[in-house]
Design a protein around this motif. Structure first.
Motif, PDB file in Angstrom:
ATOM      1  N   ALA A 137       9.621 -31.055  -2.842  1.00  0.00           N
ATOM      2  CA  ALA A 137       9.030 -30.294  -1.958  1.00  0.00           C
ATOM      3  C   ALA A 137       8.306 -31.185  -1.408  1.00  0.00           C
ATOM      4  CB  ALA A 137       8.822 -29.038  -2.670  1.00  0.00           C
ATOM      5  N   GLY A 138       7.991 -32.161  -1.248  1.00  0.00           N
ATOM      6  CA  GLY A 138       6.666 -33.048  -1.027  1.00  0.00           C
ATOM      7  C   GLY A 138       4.928 -32.384  -1.301  1.00  0.00           C
ATOM      8  N   GLN A 139       5.445 -31.648  -2.315  1.00  0.00           N
ATOM      9  CA  GLN A 139       3.721 -30.835  -2.683  1.00  0.00           C
ATOM     10  C   GLN A 139       4.039 -32.160  -4.078  1.00  0.00           C
ATOM     11  OE1 GLN A 139       1.844 -29.094  -3.073  1.00  0.00           O
ATOM     12  NE2 GLN A 139       2.865 -26.944  -2.069  1.00  0.00           N
ATOM     13  N   TRP A 140       4.414 -32.666  -4.860  1.00  0.00           N
ATOM     14  CA  TRP A 140       4.674 -33.843  -5.796  1.00  0.00           C
ATOM     15  C   TRP A 140       3.991 -35.284  -4.993  1.00  0.00           C
ATOM     16  CZ3 TRP A 140       2.711 -35.266 -10.165  1.00  0.00           C
ATOM     17  CH2 TRP A 140       2.531 -36.150 -10.391  1.00  0.00           C
ATOM     18  N   GLY A 141       4.166 -35.504  -3.904  1.00  0.00           N
ATOM     19  CA  GLY A 141       4.720 -36.210  -3.213  1.00  0.00           C
ATOM     20  C   GLY A 141       2.616 -36.680  -2.304  1.00  0.00           C
ATOM     21  N   THR A 142       2.771 -35.679  -2.293  1.00  0.00           N
ATOM     22  CA  THR A 142       1.291 -35.101  -1.453  1.00  0.00           C
ATOM     23  C   THR A 142      -0.061 -35.476  -2.597  1.00  0.00           C
ATOM     24  OG1 THR A 142       2.108 -33.136  -0.452  1.00  0.00           O
ATOM     25  CG2 THR A 142       0.001 -33.589   0.011  1.00  0.00           C
ATOM     26  N   ALA A 143       0.716 -34.776  -4.402  1.00  0.00           N
ATOM     27  CA  ALA A 143      -0.608 -34.844  -4.806  1.00  0.00           C
ATOM     28  C   ALA A 143      -1.021 -35.631  -5.252  1.00  0.00           C
ATOM     29  CB  ALA A 143       0.109 -33.711  -6.241  1.00  0.00           C
ATOM     30  N   LEU A 144       0.215 -36.476  -6.004  1.00  0.00           N
ATOM     31  CA  LEU A 144       0.302 -38.285  -6.187  1.00  0.00           C
ATOM     32  C   LEU A 144      -0.563 -39.250  -5.455  1.00  0.00           C
ATOM     33  CD1 LEU A 144       0.998 -39.855  -8.611  1.00  0.00           C
ATOM     34  CD2 LEU A 144       2.863 -41.074  -7.981  1.00  0.00           C
ATOM     35  N   ALA A 145      -0.572 -39.171  -3.942  1.00  0.00           N
ATOM     36  CA  ALA A 145      -0.595 -39.568  -2.866  1.00  0.00           C
ATOM     37  C   ALA A 145      -2.051 -39.826  -3.262  1.00  0.00           C
ATOM     38  CB  ALA A 145       0.008 -39.698  -1.804  1.00  0.00           C
ATOM     39  N   PHE A 146      -2.147 -38.213  -3.241  1.00  0.00           N
ATOM     40  CA  PHE A 146      -3.838 -38.169  -3.332  1.00  0.00           C
ATOM     41  C   PHE A 146      -4.398 -38.823  -4.269  1.00  0.00           C
ATOM     42  CE2 PHE A 146      -6.470 -34.382  -6.026  1.00  0.00           C
ATOM     43  CZ  PHE A 146      -7.365 -34.709  -6.015  1.00  0.00           C
ATOM     44  N   ALA A 147      -4.324 -38.978  -5.940  1.00  0.00           N
ATOM     45  CA  ALA A 147      -4.658 -38.623  -6.903  1.00  0.00           C
ATOM     46  C   ALA A 147      -5.089 -40.592  -6.739  1.00  0.00           C
ATOM     47  CB  ALA A 147      -3.803 -38.620  -7.942  1.00  0.00           C
ATOM     48  N   CYS A 148      -3.266 -41.164  -6.370  1.00  0.00           N
ATOM     49  CA  CYS A 148      -3.312 -43.060  -6.063  1.00  0.00           C
ATOM     50  C   CYS A 148      -4.936 -43.406  -5.297  1.00  0.00           C
ATOM     51  CB  CYS A 148      -2.554 -42.697  -5.748  1.00  0.00           C
ATOM     52  SG  CYS A 148      -1.014 -43.040  -7.041  1.00  0.00           S
ATOM     53  N   ALA A 149      -5.464 -42.414  -4.245  1.00  0.00           N
ATOM     54  CA  ALA A 149      -6.265 -42.816  -3.371  1.00  0.00           C
ATOM     55  C   ALA A 149      -7.636 -43.163  -3.589  1.00  0.00           C
ATOM     56  CB  ALA A 149      -5.963 -41.888  -2.259  1.00  0.00           C
ATOM     57  N   LEU A 150      -7.246 -41.873  -5.300  1.00  0.00           N
ATOM     58  CA  LEU A 150      -9.011 -41.363  -5.871  1.00  0.00           C
ATOM     59  C   LEU A 150      -9.029 -42.818  -6.510  1.00  0.00           C
ATOM     60  CD1 LEU A 150      -9.517 -37.351  -6.645  1.00  0.00           C
ATOM     61  CD2 LEU A 150     -10.163 -38.915  -4.413  1.00  0.00           C
ATOM     62  N   PHE A 151      -7.751 -43.540  -7.552  1.00  0.00           N
ATOM     63  CA  PHE A 151      -8.010 -44.109  -8.096  1.00  0.00           C
ATOM     64  C   PHE A 151      -7.445 -45.583  -7.643  1.00  0.00           C
ATOM     65  CE2 PHE A 151      -8.192 -40.146 -10.899  1.00  0.00           C
ATOM     66  CZ  PHE A 151      -9.411 -40.031 -11.664  1.00  0.00           C
ATOM     67  N   ASP A 152      -7.577 -45.924  -6.466  1.00  0.00           N
ATOM     68  CA  ASP A 152      -7.633 -47.430  -5.684  1.00  0.00           C
ATOM     69  C   ASP A 152      -6.157 -47.873  -6.280  1.00  0.00           C
ATOM     70  OD1 ASP A 152      -8.864 -48.559  -3.938  1.00  0.00           O
ATOM     71  OD2 ASP A 152     -10.572 -49.406  -5.463  1.00  0.00           O
ATOM     72  N   LEU A 153      -4.695 -46.970  -5.796  1.00  0.00           N
ATOM     73  CA  LEU A 153      -4.117 -47.483  -6.835  1.00  0.00           C
ATOM     74  C   LEU A 153      -2.820 -46.831  -4.923  1.00  0.00           C
ATOM     75  CD1 LEU A 153      -3.013 -45.448  -9.787  1.00  0.00           C
ATOM     76  CD2 LEU A 153      -3.022 -47.896 -10.208  1.00  0.00           C
ATOM     77  N   GLN A 154      -1.797 -47.971  -5.553  1.00  0.00           N
ATOM     78  CA  GLN A 154      -0.671 -47.803  -4.175  1.00  0.00           C
ATOM     79  C   GLN A 154       0.034 -46.806  -4.691  1.00  0.00           C
ATOM     80  OE1 GLN A 154       0.927 -51.658  -2.840  1.00  0.00           O
ATOM     81  NE2 GLN A 154      -0.688 -52.495  -4.020  1.00  0.00           N
ATOM     82  N   CYS A 155       0.689 -46.531  -3.485  1.00  0.00           N
ATOM     83  CA  CYS A 155       1.677 -45.744  -3.871  1.00  0.00           C
ATOM     84  C   CYS A 155       2.892 -45.527  -3.279  1.00  0.00           C
ATOM     85  CB  CYS A 155       0.792 -43.595  -3.831  1.00  0.00           C
ATOM     86  SG  CYS A 155       1.974 -42.775  -4.307  1.00  0.00           S
ATOM     87  N   GLU A 156       4.123 -45.852  -3.468  1.00  0.00           N
ATOM     88  CA  GLU A 156       5.529 -45.121  -2.762  1.00  0.00           C
ATOM     89  C   GLU A 156       6.483 -44.250  -2.898  1.00  0.00           C
ATOM     90  OE1 GLU A 156       7.062 -49.515  -3.301  1.00  0.00           O
ATOM     91  OE2 GLU A 156       8.774 -49.227  -1.745  1.00  0.00           O
ATOM     92  N   VAL A 157       6.738 -43.427  -2.219  1.00  0.00           N
ATOM     93  CA  VAL A 157       7.536 -41.862  -2.191  1.00  0.00           C
ATOM     94  C   VAL A 157       8.914 -41.975  -2.106  1.00  0.00           C
ATOM     95  CG1 VAL A 157       6.954 -39.797  -2.550  1.00  0.00           C
ATOM     96  CG2 VAL A 157       5.508 -41.002  -2.433  1.00  0.00           C
ATOM     97  N   TRP A 158       9.355 -41.699  -2.434  1.00  0.00           N
ATOM     98  CA  TRP A 158      10.419 -41.278  -2.298  1.00  0.00           C
ATOM     99  C   TRP A 158      11.417 -39.635  -1.514  1.00  0.00           C
ATOM    100  CZ3 TRP A 158      10.331 -46.239  -4.710  1.00  0.00           C
ATOM    101  CH2 TRP A 158      10.469 -47.264  -3.927  1.00  0.00           C
ATOM    102  N   GLN A 159      11.129 -39.591  -1.362  1.00  0.00           N
ATOM    103  CA  GLN A 159      10.774 -38.258  -0.230  1.00  0.00           C
ATOM    104  C   GLN A 159      12.710 -37.175  -0.368  1.00  0.00           C
ATOM    105  OE1 GLN A 159       8.630 -36.504   2.845  1.00  0.00           O
ATOM    106  NE2 GLN A 159       9.191 -34.479   2.674  1.00  0.00           N
ATOM    107  N   VAL A 160      13.216 -36.874  -1.000  1.00  0.00           N
ATOM    108  CA  VAL A 160      14.105 -36.185  -0.802  1.00  0.00           C
ATOM    109  C   VAL A 160      15.330 -35.837   0.491  1.00  0.00           C
ATOM    110  CG1 VAL A 160      15.395 -34.401  -1.283  1.00  0.00           C
ATOM    111  CG2 VAL A 160      14.386 -35.375  -2.966  1.00  0.00           C
ATOM    112  N   GLY A 161      16.242 -36.342   1.691  1.00  0.00           N
ATOM    113  CA  GLY A 161      16.384 -36.045   2.088  1.00  0.00           C
ATOM    114  C   GLY A 161      16.412 -34.720   3.039  1.00  0.00           C
TER     115      GLY A 161
END
Ligand SMILES: Cc1ncc(COP(=O)(O)O)c(C=O)c1O
Length: 451
Positions: A137-161
């Motif tokens: 849905a893009g919701q999970w990618g957004t959530a993980l990107a937000f969480a990674c930003a807070l804990f200083d992690l890089q994040c790479e997302v494969w979004q369903v076509g």
């Protein structure tokens, strides 16, 4: 004046997650090694997850303490409000009392940060540098990107076509939080290249995007993978929803008769329902729990209960779950978060134990329900929970017929502010309900490994 919102103070927020496994009459069947078919130990998951999350995956403890650092982030939006849907009830003319727990108040707009935040936290604690993931849905990618930003992690997302094409603003929001997004299937992985070679315009699926994210994470010791649903530790983290809802309903002296949630991999439904199921198993309520799936991807209602891969390429251990076959590519319906071929093994087990029901609902009925909800309650729901709302409306109308004053509780697990193209398709008459042919189900089910 009727009370619309039932709120908790920050000090009332639950400080423990609840693990249903501790209270079930039998444990869910273990994951198996695809080659030997014997149960896998924690080491099978070590290339993907840090040990703290693997321990949560297999724990039989009833409660797990929420770390202080996670509680602190949760408080940016939690406790989330519980609403009584007075306006919808009035519009339906039902004697039922409808409550919805609204998770769209989170930074991502859904329940997904409830697990993204602890997953990022435990990975950062373990020294991981980057997380990879899928998003439907893009919701999970957004959530993980937000969480990674807070804990200083890089994040790479494969979004369903299909989602990447339908929802460019979700991609942009994920990028705004600092993550890199790829359309899946992609040319970056063997799994993606193989699929594109057969079909260059492939719409993708959650199973394929998971394969890609897993393939990139597994060989690199600095990279781990994060899953937005399905696994026990994800469902565990989501139980903050139900623990809060229990306190909120107690404040108004109500107990649910029916708990309804949409189910893709099962995490929002489990998050809301499992604390109530604990109470039911202890004899303190008698609620019916109802999973709602899309007619285009009905793993509980049309799938088999069997060991199958969690991803399309067959890179994960085998999990006993309700599955349509790991090769099943659901039609590109607008509820991208519900396009998963399988169902959480724990939800599947609960369903097999007879502790949960399931129904499927077509997407046009769901969007009609979403609009009726928006026009009465004022919140435009994400396409996924419109399925739960359609089921709530069916139940409330049945109460109107029977005169029963049932208490209906549902998870309004996300808002649909990035799903306007889907609403536009519905409103302009371009949305349809394609029947999935029996042949298509049969072909996909044939890919379930024979044990
Ligand atoms: C808003 C929303 N609801 C529901 C789901 C389905 O997942 P789950 O069944 O794990 O809650 C998703 C998944 O992406 C989602 O984004």
């Amino acid at each position: 004046m009727p009370q619309h919102k039932i709120l908790l103070d920050e000090s009332e927020m639950p400080t423990r997650w609840y693990n249903l496994v501790a209270d079930l009459p039998s444990p869910p069947p273990p994951p198996l090694h695809p080659g030997t078919h014997s149960p896998v130990g924690p080491e099978a998951f070590a290339p993907l997850f840090p040990m703290s999350l693997i321990e949560q995956e297999v724990t039989t403890e009833r409660y797990v303490d929420i770390p202080e650092a996670v509680l602190d982030v949760y408080k940016l939006w939690r406790p989330s409000p519980l609403y009584r849907a007075h306006n919808l009830e009035k519009a339906l003319g039902t004697p039922a009392r409808i409550y919805y727990k609204y998770e769209g108040v989170s930074p991502a707009g859904s329940h997904k940060p409830n697990t993204a935040v602890p997953q990022a936290y435990y990975n950062a604690q373990a020294g991981v540098k980057k997380l990879t993931t899928e998003t439907g849905a893009g919701q999970w990618g957004t959530a993980l990107a937000f969480a990674c930003a807070l804990f200083d992690l890089q994040c790479e997302v494969w979004q369903v076509g299909a989602s990447y094409d339908q929802k460019p603003y979700r991609r942009m929001m994920i990028e705004a939080f600092g993550a890199v997004v790829h359309r899946s299937p992609s040319m970056l992985t063997e799994a993606g290249r193989g699929i594109l070679a057969d079909r260059p315009d492939h719409p993708g699926s959650l199973g394929i995007a998971i394969s890609e994210a897993v393939e990139v994470a597994a060989p690199d010791p600095e990279v781990r993978y994060a899953l937005g649903s399905v696994l026990n530790h994800v469902l565990l983290h989501q139980t903050v929803i139900g623990e809060e809802a229990l306190l909120q309903l107690a404040k108004v002296g109500d107990t649910p008769d029916v708990i309804i949630g949409c189910a893709g991999g099962g995490s929002n439904l489990a998050g809301l329902a499992f604390p109530f199921l604990r109470e039911k198993l202890a004899g303190r309520n008698d609620a019916t729990i109802r999973a709602v799936e899309p007619a285009a991807c009905p793993s509980l209602t049309r799938g088999v209960y069997a060991y199958d891969f969690g991803d399309t390429a067959g890179l994960t251990p085998l999990m006993k779950m309700h599955t349509l076959g790991h090769d099943f590519v659901p039609d590109p319906i607008h509820a991208g978060g519900l396009r998963y071929h399988g169902m959480s093994p724990l939800i599947s087990h609960v369903y097999e134990l007879g502790l949960m029901e399931a129904i499927s609902v077509p997407q046009t009925e769901s969007f009609a329900a979403g609009l009726q909800f928006a026009r009465t309650e004022g919140i435009l729901p994400a396409p996924e929970p419109t399925h739960a709302l359609a089921a709530c409306i069916r139940e409330a109308l049945a109460c109107k017929e029977s005169g029963e004053e049932k208490v209906i509780l549902t998870a309004l697990c996300g808002h649909g502010h990035f799903d306007l193209a889907a609403y536009d398709a519905y409103l302009s008459g371009r949305m349809s309900d394609e029947e999935v042919s029996a042949d298509r189900f049969r072909e996909a089910l044939a890919t379930v490994p024979v044990m």
